[in-house]
Design an enzyme around this catalytic site. Sequence first.
Site, PDB file in Angstrom:
ATOM      1  N   TYR A   1      14.701  31.067   7.521  1.00  0.00           N
ATOM      2  CA  TYR A   1      13.490  31.562   7.979  1.00  0.00           C
ATOM      3  C   TYR A   1      13.523  31.878   9.519  1.00  0.00           C
ATOM      4  O   TYR A   1      13.730  30.843  10.052  1.00  0.00           O
ATOM      5  CB  TYR A   1      12.279  30.694   7.455  1.00  0.00           C
ATOM      6  CG  TYR A   1      12.015  30.786   6.012  1.00  0.00           C
ATOM      7  CD1 TYR A   1      11.530  32.098   5.810  1.00  0.00           C
ATOM      8  CD2 TYR A   1      11.818  29.725   5.294  1.00  0.00           C
ATOM      9  CE1 TYR A   1      11.085  32.044   4.358  1.00  0.00           C
ATOM     10  CE2 TYR A   1      11.359  29.829   3.844  1.00  0.00           C
ATOM     11  CZ  TYR A   1      11.020  31.151   3.434  1.00  0.00           C
ATOM     12  OH  TYR A   1      10.467  31.398   2.189  1.00  0.00           O
TER      13      TYR A   1
ATOM     14  N   LYS B   1       0.824  -1.232  -0.055  1.00  0.00           N
ATOM     15  CA  LYS B   1       0.182  -0.255  -0.060  1.00  0.00           C
ATOM     16  C   LYS B   1       0.836   1.098   0.087  1.00  0.00           C
ATOM     17  O   LYS B   1       1.970   1.180   0.345  1.00  0.00           O
ATOM     18  CB  LYS B   1      -0.882  -0.055   1.027  1.00  0.00           C
ATOM     19  CG  LYS B   1      -0.195   0.013   2.463  1.00  0.00           C
ATOM     20  CD  LYS B   1      -1.228  -0.105   3.873  1.00  0.00           C
ATOM     21  CE  LYS B   1      -0.151  -0.167   5.150  1.00  0.00           C
ATOM     22  NZ  LYS B   1      -1.037  -0.601   6.167  1.00  0.00           N
TER      23      LYS B   1
HETATM   24  C1  LIG Z   1      -0.309  -1.373   6.809  1.00  0.00           C
HETATM   25  C2  LIG Z   1      -1.218  -2.813   7.430  1.00  0.00           C
HETATM   26  C3  LIG Z   1      -0.394  -3.880   7.585  1.00  0.00           C
HETATM   27  C4  LIG Z   1       1.214  -3.866   7.463  1.00  0.00           C
HETATM   28  O1  LIG Z   1       1.647  -3.152   8.383  1.00  0.00           O
HETATM   29  P1  LIG Z   1       3.345  -3.241   8.766  1.00  0.00           P
HETATM   30  O2  LIG Z   1       3.379  -2.743  10.502  1.00  0.00           O
HETATM   31  O3  LIG Z   1       3.856  -2.123   7.843  1.00  0.00           O
HETATM   32  O4  LIG Z   1       3.937  -4.590   8.591  1.00  0.00           O
HETATM   33  C5  LIG Z   1      -0.736  -5.105   7.854  1.00  0.00           C
HETATM   34  N1  LIG Z   1      -2.216  -5.212   7.900  1.00  0.00           N
HETATM   35  C6  LIG Z   1      -3.254  -4.093   7.877  1.00  0.00           C
HETATM   36  C7  LIG Z   1      -4.533  -4.196   7.915  1.00  0.00           C
HETATM   37  C8  LIG Z   1      -2.499  -2.977   7.603  1.00  0.00           C
HETATM   38  O5  LIG Z   1      -2.938  -1.881   7.480  1.00  0.00           O
END
Ligand SMILES: *Cc1c(COP(=O)(O)O)cnc(C)c1O
Length: 371
Positions: free
Chosen positions: A265, A35
Site C-alpha cells: 500500500y 486481566k
Molecule cells: C495492571 C495492574 C497491575 C499489574 O501491573 P504490571 O505492571 O503488569 O505488573 C497491578 N495493579 C493494578 C491496579 C493494575 O491495574
Amino acid sequence: MYRSWLEVSLRQIAANFRAIRKLAGVGVTVMAVVKADAYRHGAVEVSRVLEEAGARWLAVSNVHEGIVLRESGIASRILVMADFLPSSRPLFLEYELTPAIHSLEGVREYERLAVSAGKVAPFHLKIDTGMGRLGTRASAGEILDVLGATRAARLEGLMSHFASAPNYTTAQTDEQIATFTAVLRDLRNGGVDPALVHLSSTVPLAYGRTEAWGNLVRPGHAIYGYVSPAKGAAAPSLLSVQPALSWKATVLEVKDVPGGAAIGYGGIYSTARETRIAVLGVGYADGYPHRLSNKGRVLVQGRAVAVLGAVSMDLTTVDVSGLTVAPGDSVTLLGVDGSESIDAQQIAKLAGTISYAVLCGISSRVVRLYV
Ligand SMILES: *Cc1c(COP(=O)(O)O)cnc(C)c1O
C-alpha cells in the site's frame, strides 16, 4: 497449519510465578494479575497453572473477566480492580468476586447490597495517593466514619497504584508511598487495620522498592516474563523471568521482484535491487502494529529480516533475499529463533508504543497453542 499463531509456555508462566514468590519472600502474598485475558496468554489456562503453582489470589479488571474464571472452575480469591458499576455489583456476591471499591459512596452502596443479601462481603478500598485515576481522595477520618457504619461489607484490603514506578528521576512514587502510609497509620489509630495492604505491580517489586510492598504484591507483566526498564538511578532488577509467549506467522508466497519495484500500500517502499520477498499471513487485524511498516524485523531461519512497506490488515511483506524460503514455512514475529530473538519490548520500541500494548493488542484471530 495457521496463518498466525501464539505458542504459550505454561511451564514458563509457572517458573515466573515461582521466581516472583521467591523474591517477595515469606509474608508477602503474590496476587497474579490475569486481566485482559492474561495479557493475551489466556486467562483460564494461565489461572489454572498459577493455582497449581500455589496462587491464592488472582486479579482481573472487570466482573466479566472474573465470571469467566469462576465458570472455568477457578476457586482462588479474585480481586476485580476496575469495575464497580451499578450493574456489576450484585455479581460480586453471586460469583464470590472481591471488588476494589474506589469511593466512599461505593462502600455505602456495597454495604446496602450485602445487608439485603444477608452476606458478609469483603472488599478492598483503593485510595488515590497521587496517580489521579481510580481511588478515593477522602481523608482517613472520612473513611473511618463510613467504615464505622458498615457491618456486612468488610474492609479486607487497602490498596493504591503508582503512576511513575519505573521513573527514579521523580519523587512521585515516594510521595505516593508517604501519602499511603499516613492514611494507613490514621486508620490504624482509628481502630481499623486492613488484613491486606498493597501498592506494587511488577516494577516496584522487581526493583526492590520494599517499602511499597506491604504484605501483598500485584505483578502482571512479570508473570508473563517482562520487567520494564527503569529510568534514573535504579538498582538492577532483582527478578529473573522470561517471556512465555512466542508469535509466529506462515509464509503465504515467495517471489523475486526486480530493483525499483514498489511494495504494498502506498508504495512506501521501493526495492533498491532485485529482492526476494515473502508475504506473511499476519497484519494489523491480528495485532501486528501498523507502525512497524518499513520498520519491523521478523526472524526467518535464525536471521532477522526487515519488514518491507506497509503492514496491511491481513498481510505483511518481508525481505528474504539470499534465503531459501517456501510457502508454508513459519517465521517468528516475537520469540527466539536460533541465536536471534525479538521480544515485546523491542517491537514496542520500533512501533513507538509499550510492550503491554503489543501483548494485549494481539487479536483474538491469532490462534493460541500451549506448548
Ligand atoms: C495492571 C495492574 C497491575 C499489574 O501491573 P504490571 O505492571 O503488569 O505488573 C497491578 N495493579 C493494578 C491496579 C493494575 O491495574
